[in-house]
Design a protein around this motif. Structure first.
Motif, PDB file in Angstrom:
ATOM      1  N   GLN A  66      11.080   7.632   3.041  1.00 10.84           N
ATOM      2  CA  GLN A  66      10.763   6.444   2.244  1.00 10.84           C
ATOM      3  C   GLN A  66      11.323   5.183   2.900  1.00 10.84           C
ATOM      4  O   GLN A  66      12.126   4.452   2.316  1.00 10.84           O
ATOM      5  CB  GLN A  66      11.317   6.603   0.827  1.00 10.84           C
ATOM      6  N   THR A  67      10.870   4.944   4.109  1.00 12.47           N
ATOM      7  CA  THR A  67      11.412   3.817   4.855  1.00 12.47           C
ATOM      8  C   THR A  67      10.445   3.409   5.963  1.00 12.47           C
ATOM      9  O   THR A  67       9.634   4.224   6.398  1.00 12.47           O
ATOM     10  CB  THR A  67      12.789   4.217   5.459  1.00 12.47           C
ATOM     11  N   PRO A  68      10.514   2.168   6.418  1.00 11.68           N
ATOM     12  CA  PRO A  68       9.687   1.778   7.559  1.00 11.68           C
ATOM     13  C   PRO A  68      10.128   2.507   8.838  1.00 11.68           C
ATOM     14  O   PRO A  68      11.321   2.621   9.107  1.00 11.68           O
ATOM     15  CB  PRO A  68       9.936   0.271   7.682  1.00 11.68           C
ATOM     16  N   VAL A  69       9.153   2.967   9.576  1.00  6.90           N
ATOM     17  CA  VAL A  69       9.384   3.730  10.803  1.00  6.90           C
ATOM     18  C   VAL A  69       8.564   3.054  11.906  1.00  6.90           C
ATOM     19  O   VAL A  69       7.441   2.620  11.659  1.00  6.90           O
ATOM     20  CB  VAL A  69       8.916   5.184  10.593  1.00  6.90           C
ATOM     21  N   VAL A  70       9.129   2.959  13.096  1.00  9.00           N
ATOM     22  CA  VAL A  70       8.433   2.225  14.155  1.00  9.00           C
ATOM     23  C   VAL A  70       8.134   3.137  15.348  1.00  9.00           C
ATOM     24  O   VAL A  70       9.019   3.856  15.822  1.00  9.00           O
ATOM     25  CB  VAL A  70       9.266   1.014  14.622  1.00  9.00           C
TER      26      VAL A  70
ATOM     27  N   TYR B 274      13.353  -1.286   3.742  1.00  5.79           N
ATOM     28  CA  TYR B 274      14.552  -0.453   3.897  1.00  5.79           C
ATOM     29  C   TYR B 274      15.280  -0.324   2.564  1.00  5.79           C
ATOM     30  O   TYR B 274      15.607   0.765   2.125  1.00  5.79           O
ATOM     31  CB  TYR B 274      15.473  -1.088   4.934  1.00  5.79           C
ATOM     32  N   TYR B 275      15.478  -1.474   1.929  1.00  6.27           N
ATOM     33  CA  TYR B 275      16.328  -1.485   0.727  1.00  6.27           C
ATOM     34  C   TYR B 275      15.576  -1.015  -0.522  1.00  6.27           C
ATOM     35  O   TYR B 275      16.142  -0.366  -1.389  1.00  6.27           O
ATOM     36  CB  TYR B 275      16.902  -2.889   0.521  1.00  6.27           C
ATOM     37  N   ALA B 276      14.297  -1.364  -0.616  1.00  2.00           N
ATOM     38  CA  ALA B 276      13.524  -0.913  -1.779  1.00  2.00           C
ATOM     39  C   ALA B 276      12.974   0.497  -1.543  1.00  2.00           C
ATOM     40  O   ALA B 276      12.418   1.102  -2.440  1.00  2.00           O
ATOM     41  CB  ALA B 276      12.390  -1.895  -2.060  1.00  2.00           C
ATOM     42  N   GLU B 277      13.104   1.000  -0.330  1.00  2.00           N
ATOM     43  CA  GLU B 277      12.736   2.372   0.047  1.00  2.00           C
ATOM     44  C   GLU B 277      11.249   2.647  -0.093  1.00  2.00           C
ATOM     45  O   GLU B 277      10.786   3.392  -0.949  1.00  2.00           O
ATOM     46  CB  GLU B 277      13.600   3.373  -0.718  1.00  2.00           C
ATOM     47  N   ILE B 278      10.521   2.002   0.800  1.00  2.00           N
ATOM     48  CA  ILE B 278       9.071   2.120   0.814  1.00  2.00           C
ATOM     49  C   ILE B 278       8.621   2.608   2.195  1.00  2.00           C
ATOM     50  O   ILE B 278       9.018   2.038   3.210  1.00  2.00           O
ATOM     51  CB  ILE B 278       8.416   0.753   0.515  1.00  2.00           C
ATOM     52  N   PRO B 279       7.802   3.653   2.234  1.00  2.00           N
ATOM     53  CA  PRO B 279       7.332   4.125   3.540  1.00  2.00           C
ATOM     54  C   PRO B 279       6.394   3.129   4.210  1.00  2.00           C
ATOM     55  O   PRO B 279       5.587   2.479   3.539  1.00  2.00           O
ATOM     56  CB  PRO B 279       6.586   5.427   3.213  1.00  2.00           C
ATOM     57  N   ALA B 280       6.514   3.001   5.512  1.00  2.00           N
ATOM     58  CA  ALA B 280       5.624   2.124   6.278  1.00  2.00           C
ATOM     59  C   ALA B 280       5.675   2.588   7.728  1.00  2.00           C
ATOM     60  O   ALA B 280       6.710   3.048   8.193  1.00  2.00           O
ATOM     61  CB  ALA B 280       6.092   0.669   6.186  1.00  2.00           C
ATOM     62  N   VAL B 281       4.551   2.476   8.406  1.00  2.00           N
ATOM     63  CA  VAL B 281       4.529   2.794   9.829  1.00  2.00           C
ATOM     64  C   VAL B 281       4.118   1.545  10.601  1.00  2.00           C
ATOM     65  O   VAL B 281       3.138   0.887  10.262  1.00  2.00           O
ATOM     66  CB  VAL B 281       3.567   3.963  10.140  1.00  2.00           C
TER      67      VAL B 281
ATOM     68  N   ALA C 203       0.832  -1.204   0.000  1.00  2.00           N
ATOM     69  CA  ALA C 203       0.000   0.000   0.000  1.00  2.00           C
ATOM     70  C   ALA C 203       0.868   1.256   0.000  1.00  2.00           C
ATOM     71  O   ALA C 203       0.571   2.229  -0.702  1.00  2.00           O
ATOM     72  CB  ALA C 203      -0.935  -0.012   1.208  1.00  2.00           C
ATOM     73  N   GLY C 204       1.935   1.222   0.763  1.00  2.00           N
ATOM     74  CA  GLY C 204       2.848   2.361   0.797  1.00  2.00           C
ATOM     75  C   GLY C 204       3.499   2.578  -0.555  1.00  2.00           C
ATOM     76  O   GLY C 204       3.649   3.704  -1.031  1.00  2.00           O
ATOM     77  N   TRP C 205       3.844   1.502  -1.193  1.00  2.00           N
ATOM     78  CA  TRP C 205       4.446   1.553  -2.529  1.00  2.00           C
ATOM     79  C   TRP C 205       3.476   2.195  -3.521  1.00  2.00           C
ATOM     80  O   TRP C 205       3.870   2.977  -4.378  1.00  2.00           O
ATOM     81  CB  TRP C 205       4.790   0.124  -2.958  1.00  2.00           C
ATOM     82  N   ALA C 206       2.196   1.864  -3.382  1.00  2.00           N
ATOM     83  CA  ALA C 206       1.186   2.395  -4.295  1.00  2.00           C
ATOM     84  C   ALA C 206       0.702   3.781  -3.866  1.00  2.00           C
ATOM     85  O   ALA C 206      -0.236   4.320  -4.449  1.00  2.00           O
ATOM     86  CB  ALA C 206       0.009   1.426  -4.393  1.00  2.00           C
ATOM     87  N   GLY C 207       1.328   4.362  -2.861  1.00  2.00           N
ATOM     88  CA  GLY C 207       1.066   5.766  -2.562  1.00  2.00           C
ATOM     89  C   GLY C 207       0.160   6.058  -1.392  1.00  2.00           C
ATOM     90  O   GLY C 207      -0.119   7.219  -1.097  1.00  2.00           O
ATOM     91  N   ALA C 208      -0.328   5.030  -0.707  1.00  2.00           N
ATOM     92  CA  ALA C 208      -1.186   5.284   0.452  1.00  2.00           C
ATOM     93  C   ALA C 208      -0.325   5.396   1.709  1.00  2.00           C
ATOM     94  O   ALA C 208       0.811   4.927   1.737  1.00  2.00           O
ATOM     95  CB  ALA C 208      -2.199   4.161   0.614  1.00  2.00           C
ATOM     96  N   ARG C 209      -0.896   6.006   2.730  1.00  2.00           N
ATOM     97  CA  ARG C 209      -0.245   5.964   4.033  1.00  2.00           C
ATOM     98  C   ARG C 209      -0.777   4.725   4.752  1.00  2.00           C
ATOM     99  O   ARG C 209      -1.974   4.605   4.980  1.00  2.00           O
ATOM    100  CB  ARG C 209      -0.552   7.233   4.828  1.00  2.00           C
TER     101      ARG C 209
END
Ligand SMILES: Cc1ncc(C[n+]2csc(CCOP(=O)(O)OP(=O)(O)O)c2C)c(N)n1
Ligand code: SF4
Ligand SMILES: [Mg+2]
Lengths: 595, 346
Positions: free
Chosen positions: A372-376, A304-311, A277-283
């Motif tokens: 553009q990375t997973p954040v915890v 991390y490596y493909a650089e995709i946002p995630a919470v 979902a993050g890759w496709a532009g959603a939060r």
């Protein structure tokens, strides 16, 4: 009777799990809030649905402290399975309210102030409806406590009304049950102890909320649209909160939902969906606890490596393994900081209270999008599942930061776009999103295997190393937007204390009572802000207080600041109970006594 | 430009077949997977697929690498091993206007990813899911996968110690709304089935037997070219007519079953077995069982059900993709927060 003790004692209520006592305990806690008393409520519950013992402790103090108290002055022993141990553990001189019907030997009450109430018989006699009896029975002890220790009737009534959504019939049956206790106590129990609740002024402006609700609402305010989860204590109620707030705030009049919730088949799928979902532009976000974080490992590295946002919300519990699912720890720090194989690093936001849970939740989406990375978000069971008297939630002070999303105008400017090109020198590339344009120069192939600046498969050693270096630089840059540490004290004491998260309450309380002048720095994020190094440099001794065995935050600090490593000392507690100020004070005195 | 280049055929969206190509393949020469890539290109070209309306999704394996070799103008995501379904679900939920074209292997789907596959089927997103089934883990050099038949020895003569999973039977049993099987070497059947899958409104699952020439194409292997040729059965020949082509073909009454598809396209099934009807669940289940018992490989459109709600419908997703909603829609007001705080003061 000795001098009365007003608003400075702890009441411990022992009941079997799943019998409805939770409602009664909440009524007591909330009625105190109604009286202006900021009580600290800690629910010590078992990993079981029905039968095993639970203890609910309600602590009142002059300072309105929210940390767990070790001492307990008043015991309500209402669990036939635990009274023996409960009484054995209860300090002499204290008060015991017991159930006469359990026929506990008289001798056990020597040295205590005893109030004995035939709860079962009272329930049988006065509660006619056999179906409702098991639930309402618990209200009787609310009445007894109110009468004995001075919770005002008006406050109890207001609380019951609020809890049952102002439904008159529900109010009536509950209040009547409560009244049974009040009347019994009035007629049969003579006050022999000094403890008393009295109206206070500790709650002005404050709200009652648990950290999971606050995180859930924060996610909604942060623009989360896709939420995936797999139930796990103590994170489940965070997912349930998100669902509730989505329904409330994101449902159009025609029933259209501006959100999606997917209960995933496991945490591997939950994080996969978030990344998709993050890759496709959603939060997108997910909530879990240690075991789920462990399962998410491989996909953390992918993000991390493909650089995709995630919470990701990690409501920490006691590990390793299944550990103690219903007890609290801060023991996922090292796991999260370097999650997954290979060289990785993940930003963490670490709230200490419910207001910060809300704030850090919405801020996490900005950090994830910008970098553009997973954040915890690192919460824990104590913070997440207990109800706190908290500062009110504050409306976000800035609009969404969606980060470097490529627009057609920007593309025209860049001429030669590469998905992983560091155009601005901050390590953050520009990202294009599928479905936003028909221009095929935007499209690229995302992969977790080696790729160059143009997202083309590559096995070149130089390309690989360059990419990893850029990623490390990029993540280091998150300190610019992560919450800064909070300093208490003038900064010139000899000793510097470092703590973070929910233990803040115990640490502040301990420091307030301690003569040792120490400065206190509360960390609120990882990687560390520069001021953390400066704080350590500026103190002769630095003690890190945390809730895990290995001193995980101390380890992270030593790694990040090797020049200061030798002076970083550790105080740890990892038994699973919320930290107490008394423990902190003892440990601190012990540690500081060592030379 | 040369005469031949200008004369190159374009489809309804003005693209040539080359426009649907991708990077040069790195598969072994003769690998079945390359034939499937060609079939995808052919189907997409014929259908006039717009590259910005789909996303390619795959896991890990030789098969999962192939999306790099077709539809090069389209966004793609090569996920982790066995986890493509969850990434595809996430993307679909964020933007259900983008149809995932999932490509996976039998290891990626039936071994490590069986859990995610199973739950993807239960959700029924509009998506094409192709398994390039060779009975082995090609990329890790030929170990058995979970679709390897018990009687099918490895190159060295060892037999699998576990029984096989038949993905078509599994998908059917889980309520998959479109189940088909084909063979990588049979473009005549495979291309129209892929086209029909694109036109289906729900999860279209295609199990495509695709021999691994390097590790599993010896004569004794049940996933070899020769074995397939000898054991394949189909109950109909398929012809796909896209919604924008108006071709009326005359058939003898009763000889053809026409399956109308969601986007107005049609799949004509020329019957070789008069009784077979892919809209009949019981018959489909029976046919799969019966052919398996007879050591046959049933191909063709095995089952279709247009009535299953898609995941987007079930979730009541908005017309505007979630990914495109703006802050005004997403962030509740200051007043709402004031109210929330006030409600938490009692
Ligand atoms: C978590 C994980 N385990 C193992 C591997 C190694 N691995 C890569 S591809 C593969 C099997 C692929 O088999 P299949 O999906 O059938 O694809 P094929 O190569 O046969 O097309 C394995 C086991 C991996 N990449 N990730
Ligand atoms: S190893 Fe097998 S599956 Fe992989 S590319 Fe070669 S032939 Fe194809
Ligand atoms: Mg395979």
């Amino acid at each position: 009777m000795s001098k009365s003790v007003v608003n400075d004692f702890t009441l411990n209520i022992a009941t079997p799990n799943g019998t409805g006592s939770q409602t009664s305990n909440t009524i007591i806690f909330r009625a105190l809030y109604h009286m202006g008393i900021a009580a600290a409520a800690k629910n010590l519950f078992p990993s079981n649905i029905q039968g095993l013992p639970t203890w609910f402790s309600i602590r009142v103090s002059a300072g309105g402290w929210q940390a767990r108290a070790e001492q307990c002055e008043i015991l309500l022993t209402l669990n036939p399975a635990t009274w023996n141990q409960d009484i054995a553990n209860h300090p002499r001189g204290g008060v015991i309210v017991d159930n006469t019907d359990y026929k506990i030997p008289e001798s056990r009450f020597e040295g205590y102030v005893r109030y004995s109430v035939p709860f079962e018989s009272l329930a049988l006699k006065h509660l006619r409806d056999a179906k409702l009896r098991p639930k309402l029975k618990n209200l009787i002890y609310v009445g007894v406590v109110a009468q004995l220790f001075g919770i005002e009737e008006e406050s109890v009534q207001a609380t019951i009304r609020a809890m049952f959504a102002n439904k008159q019939e529900l109010f009536d049956v509950n209040w009547e049950a409560c009244k049974i206790g009040i009347d019994y106590a009035k007629e049969n129990l003579k006050k022999q102890d000094p403890y008393r609740f009295a109206r206070a002024n500790q709650t002005a402006g404050k709200i009652l909320i648990d950290g999971n609700d606050a995180c859930g609402l924060g996610a909604v305010y942060g623009g989360c649209t896709a939420f995936t989860w797999y139930p796990i204590t103590p994170a489940s109620s965070l997912g349930e909160a998100v669902i509730e707030f989505f329904r409330k705030y994101r449902t159009e009049k025609d029933g259209t939902r501006n959100y999606a919730v997917v209960q995933a088949e496991d945490e591997l799928a939950a994080i996969g969906m978030v990344l998709g979902a993050g890759w496709a532009g959603a939060r997108a976000a997910t909530s879990t606890s240690g075991p789920g974080i462990s399962l998410m490992g491989e996909n953390f590295g992918y993000g991390y490596y493909a650089e995709i946002p995630a919470v990701v919300f990690d409501v920490q519990r006691v590990g390793p393994s299944t550990g103690l699912p219903t007890r609290t720890q801060q023991s996922d720090l090292l796991l999260v900081a370097f999650h997954s194989h290979g060289d990785t690093s993940f930003p963490m936001l670490i709230p200490a209270n419910a207001a910060e849970c809300f704030e850090f939740a919405w801020r996490a989406f900005d950090v994830a999008d910008r970098y553009q990375t997973p954040v915890v978000v690192m919460s824990d069971l104590d913070l997440g599942m207990n109800t706190w008297v908290s500062e009110p939630l504050v409306y976000p002070d800035r609009p969404f930061d969606r980060g470097k999303i490529l627009t057609p105008e920007k593309l025209a400017q860049l001429e030669k776009w590469g998905r992983y090109k560091d155009v601005d020198g901050d390590g953050i590339p520009y990202r294009s999103i599928a479905g936003r344009t028909q221009d095929s120069r935007f499209s690229y192939f995302t992969r977790g295997s080696g790729h160059d600046e143009n997202a083309v498969y590559s096995e070149s050693d130089q390309v690989y190393a360059r990419n990893l270096d850029r990623l490390a630089r990029k993540i280091r840059g998150t300190v610019q937007v992560l919450p800064e540490p909070v300093l208490a004290g003038k900064g010139n004491a000899e000793v510097g204390i470092i703590a973070f998260g929910s233990t803040d309450h115990a640490v502040r309380e301990a420091l307030a009572a301690n003569e040792t002048a120490a400065d206190y720095l509360r960390l609120r994020a990882y990687p560390f802000h520069d001021s953390v190094g400066e704080f350590i440099a500026g103190h002769d001794r630095v003690v890190v207080i945390e809730q895990n065995q290995q001193g995980q935050m101390a380890q992270l600090l030593r790694m990040a600041l090797p020049e200061h490593a030798p002076k970083i000392e550790s105080i740890t507690y990892y038994g699973g109970l919320p930290l107490s100020a008394a423990f902190v004070a003892r440990a601190l005195n012990g540690t500081l006594a060592k030379v | 430009m040369s005469e031949s280049a200008t004369a190159q055929k374009t489809n309804r969206v003005g693209l040539t077949k080359e426009d649907y190509g991708g990077a040069p393949s790195t598969m072994c020469k003769g690998c079945g997977h390359d034939r499937i890539s060609e079939a995808v290109i052919q189907a997409a070209f014929h259908l006039g697929v717009e590259s910005h309306r789909i996303v390619k999704m795959s896991g890990i394996g030789c098969s999962s690498k192939t999306p790099a070799y077709f539809l090069g103008r389209t966004f793609g995501l090569n996920a982790t091993h066995g986890r493509m379904p969850s990434f595809a679900t996430g993307s679909y939920v964020a933007n259900s206007a983008l149809m995932p074209l999932g490509v996976s292997g039998d290891g990626d789907t039936a071994s490590i990813g069986i859990g995610q596959f199973v739950h993807l089927v239960r959700r029924n997103p509009k998506m094409v899911y192709i398994v390039e089934n060779n009975g082995v883990y090609g990329l890790t050099k030929g170990q058995f996968s979970a679709t390897a038949d018990r009687e099918s020895p490895s190159k060295r003569g060892a037999l699998p110690s576990e029984g096989p999973i038949d993905l078509c039977s599994l998908a059917l049993d889980l309520g998959c709304s479109f189940v088909a099987r084909s063979f990588s070497g049979d473009k005549k059947q495979l291309v129209p089935l892929i086209e029909a899958a694109f036109s289906h409104n729900g999860l279209a699952f295609l199990d495509v037997i695709s021999p691994c020439v390097t590790f599993n194409n010896h004569d004794e292997s049940t996933k070899s070219y020769t074995y397939h040729k000898d054991h394949e059965v189909h109950y109909h020949d398929v012809t796909f007519v896209p919604h924008f082509e108006h071709i009326d073909v005359e058939y003898e009454p009763g000889s053809v079953q026409t399956v109308p598809l969601h986007d107005g396209s049609k799949l004509h099934l020329k019957k070789l077995d008069a009784a077979y009807d892919p809209t009949d669940f019981q018959r489909a289940a029976h046919a799969l069982r019966e052919t398996r018992a007879n050591r046959q490989i049933l191909t063709g459109l095995i089952y279709i059900n247009k009535g299953t709600p898609t995941f987007a419908e079930t979730l009541k997703l908005p017309a505007t993709p979630l990914a495109s909603l703006d802050e005004k829609t997403l962030r509740p007001s200051r007043e709402a927060l004031d109210k929330f705080n006030a409600a938490h003061r009692v």
